[in-house]
Design a protein around this motif. Sequence first.
Motif, PDB file in Angstrom:
ATOM      1  N   TYR A 199      -4.350  -7.251 -14.711  1.00  0.00           N
ATOM      2  CA  TYR A 199      -4.202  -6.803 -13.330  1.00  0.00           C
ATOM      3  C   TYR A 199      -5.243  -5.734 -13.026  1.00  0.00           C
ATOM      4  N   ASN A 233       3.624   3.860  -8.693  1.00  0.00           N
ATOM      5  CA  ASN A 233       3.769   4.787  -7.575  1.00  0.00           C
ATOM      6  C   ASN A 233       4.978   5.697  -7.728  1.00  0.00           C
ATOM      7  N   VAL A 249      -5.938  -2.344 -11.253  1.00  0.00           N
ATOM      8  CA  VAL A 249      -5.229  -1.166 -10.743  1.00  0.00           C
ATOM      9  C   VAL A 249      -6.218  -0.328  -9.943  1.00  0.00           C
ATOM     10  N   GLU A 297       3.353  -2.303  -9.509  1.00  0.00           N
ATOM     11  CA  GLU A 297       2.847  -1.387  -8.487  1.00  0.00           C
ATOM     12  C   GLU A 297       3.897  -0.346  -8.126  1.00  0.00           C
ATOM     13  N   SER A 350       0.834  -1.169   0.000  1.00  0.00           N
ATOM     14  CA  SER A 350       0.000   0.000   0.000  1.00  0.00           C
ATOM     15  C   SER A 350       0.870   1.220   0.000  1.00  0.00           C
ATOM     16  N   ARG A 400       3.772  -8.378 -10.477  1.00  0.00           N
ATOM     17  CA  ARG A 400       2.715  -7.539  -9.906  1.00  0.00           C
ATOM     18  C   ARG A 400       3.292  -6.459  -8.997  1.00  0.00           C
ATOM     19  N   THR A 411      -7.001   2.838  -7.366  1.00  0.00           N
ATOM     20  CA  THR A 411      -6.468   4.158  -7.019  1.00  0.00           C
ATOM     21  C   THR A 411      -7.365   4.821  -5.994  1.00  0.00           C
ATOM     22  N   THR A 437       5.462  -7.346  -0.440  1.00  0.00           N
ATOM     23  CA  THR A 437       4.308  -7.295  -1.318  1.00  0.00           C
ATOM     24  C   THR A 437       3.090  -7.875  -0.632  1.00  0.00           C
ATOM     25  N   THR A 462      -2.578   0.669  -5.958  1.00  0.00           N
ATOM     26  CA  THR A 462      -2.242  -0.731  -5.707  1.00  0.00           C
ATOM     27  C   THR A 462      -2.580  -1.555  -6.952  1.00  0.00           C
ATOM     28  N   VAL A 463      -1.765  -2.536  -7.224  1.00  0.00           N
ATOM     29  CA  VAL A 463      -1.992  -3.469  -8.340  1.00  0.00           C
ATOM     30  C   VAL A 463      -2.273  -4.836  -7.725  1.00  0.00           C
ATOM     31  N   THR A 464      -3.452  -5.365  -7.978  1.00  0.00           N
ATOM     32  CA  THR A 464      -3.877  -6.607  -7.340  1.00  0.00           C
ATOM     33  C   THR A 464      -4.536  -7.533  -8.359  1.00  0.00           C
TER      34      THR A 464
END
Length: 512
Positions: A149, A236, A151, A232, A50, A228, A153, A73, A132-134
């Motif tokens: 992925y 950032n 994304v 991220e 985060s 991943r 925000t 991560t 964050t990329v999850t």
Amino acid sequence: MADNKEPPPLFDNVDIDKNEEMLDDDDEDIFASAIMEQNPLSNSYNGVSSVQAELPKLSLHDVPESNSYSTLTSPVASSEPINSPLGNLTNDNTDLQEVPINNDDKSISNIKESDSLEEVPTETTDILLKITVTEPQKMGDGMGAYMAYTVKTKTNMPIFKKRVFSVSRRFSDFLGLHDKLVEKYLRSGRIIPPAPEKSVIGMTKIKMSGDKNQEQNSSSTEFVERRRAALERYLNRTALHPVLGVDPDFREFLEAEMDLPRASRTSALSGAGMMRLFNKVGETVNKITYKMDESDSWFEEKTLQIDSLDTQLRSLHGAVEALTYQRRELANCTGATAKSIAVLGHGEVGVSLGRALAQLAETLEKVEVVNRAQSNCDLYQFGEMLRDYVSLIAAIKDVFHERVKVYQIWQHAQMMLNKKRELRARMEQAGRGDKTSQAAIEVIEWESKVERGQEEFDNISQMIKKEIERFEVLRVDDFKKQLIEYLETMLQHQNQLVKHWESFLPEARAVA
């Protein structure tokens, strides 16, 4: 930390031209803090789980202190179950509370979408941009499959339409965004954060992986998680930049709900990909053969520092990768030993000795867990940070080479101007009035090109100095924080090992 030494700059990636896709020696102290009067920036550049990007004035130098990003991560969430290799080491992905925005401040909403944008003035003291990329998901089957992925925000910046939003992006979209930023800003001297490099082997394993091959699936899972996390960190880093973070293409990438146009130039096997490969070969040859007569001692010193730092970090990264591999092997051997001792304990006639062997097997299993957690920490907390900084150094070298190319254009214009002046003089001596007027016009044109070339060279040199100054402050503060976190985690693991063996000691003494 040797705070009294001036550090070499940091960052890297491979050679990138503005029309190309990014592919991927001295004993100076790389942990020394930069000697500057600015307040050190505590926004970490390697955040993975985060990330809270606080840009109070979004200027080049004035960035307030905030909590550093963690390199650990977050667990992978996916419709196709993918277990995170970090296990219990992952940080909690806690939500940030939105900070109310001063309605009287309208400076951010009036941002000009131009390449010459220097700073975004604002009186707002708490600007949040958390990305964050999850949820990496495999889309499609066979060789046509790809990873998508989510994304997410969260922000309170007025330039975005919503406060919380999420979109789905494939890997080529990230590379396409990087290409756009390079094309717009590299020529002006901006250091573009490097996007993760393509991996044909890694993606082939993902495309061909199945439920039957657990070992291959485990390798694919680690590859997906590392990519991943790298994606991220890339977003950032870009969000932290005072200009790139408000770029219209970057904002579209974060909040446009429709699918982005396919970035076909990112394909390694396409015609454009082959042309990029040839261009990169030409760029490499140009770097080797062309030596610029450097008149600025600052650039000469920085070039030496960057080369030295590149060598040091690559060596350190290789050592950490070897350490990670050895610690994983230690964990595997410890687990195998625990199983063998457990079997031996079951066949032991003596009750006390059998109980001690069973207790020893249980202790070794706990030690295996700690060693595996430490190997993950070596990889994700320390190794990935070093990999990122090696890439950042390549990005610095790219912008330095862009300055050399601007210098070449300027010198070529100066050479052509001298030739046109000689031609005009010959025409005047020969009394060729018709040719003299045409030569005079060409002289004026090349004089204008020389002026533009010199102005562009001065501008890119000045911009690079500002960018390097900003990144040095970010790098030193972030590197210290990440190293301290890594050492603290290592101490915790060592304390756990001591407790496990101390708990087994009474049982061993009872047997004796």
